[in-house]
Scaffold this motif. Structure first.
Motif: not given
Length: 194
Positions: A26-35, A44-48, A104-108, A175-179
């Protein structure tokens, strides 16, 4: 509140690797959308990252996330982040009015469904996962039954993004944090990843 402070809160209250991975997704998704939207990526990332920090200590709808809010305040988490965390749960009764709350609601919920689809693929990877693959599994209500499809649809609508475009965005973000998520599977990262 920076990411290191938020992660310290998460690791204090969460022991389940799967729950931590969910919050990282969720953090990664929030970071994506903030960008994408020109918003504050760190906020946004901290919120996720924080949104489900209290699930293990408050594992019921009567408690989560409402009982977690005072803990976040004790850790000096900004009120707009706390309000977003509260708003991600419909039962908490906090309306979603800001873009961050709606994101956040959309990404959860969608991150859980994407993870489940990746895990049943032969590759066990996000690197070859597409929205079309998620769409095929979407129709099978028994598959990843815990992923509330109605909430996923409503979240995308409230955030004003088309559902399958949203799925595509969240896959790209994850994908950015897949590992870190254990979702690189048998594939290596595509060469065009930043």
């Amino acid at each position: 509140m920076n990411r290191d402070q938020a992660l310290a809160i998460v690791t204090t209250y969460v022991k389940s690797p799967n729950l931590i991975n969910h919050m990282l997704a969720v953090e990664a998704a929030m970071r994506f959308y903030a960008r994408k939207l020109g918003e504050d990526e760190e906020r946004w990332a901290v919120t996720g990252l924080l949104h489900d920090f209290d699930w293990e200590i408050h594992p019921t709808l009567e408690e989560h996330p409402q009982a977690g809010a005072p803990i976040l305040r004790q850790h000096n988490v900004p009120e707009d982040i706390i309000e977003a965390v509260l708003s991600h749960a419909d039962h908490a009764g906090v309306p979603r009015v800001t873009s961050m709350q709606k994101a956040l609601a959309a990404c959860d919920e969608i991150t859980g469904l994407i993870t489940a689809v990746a895990l049943v693929r032969p590759s066990h990877s996000l690197y070859d996962l597409t929205a079309a693959s998620v769409k095929k599994k979407w129709k099978d209500r028994a598959f990843a039954a815990g992923a509330n499809r109605e909430e996923i649809v409503r979240g995308a609508q409230e955030f004003n993004v088309e559902l399958w475009e949203h799925v595509d965005h969240v896959i790209l973000a994850m994908r950015q944090i897949a590992p870190q998520l254990g979702l690189e599977g048998s594939l290596s990262a595509p060469g065009d990843m930043p």
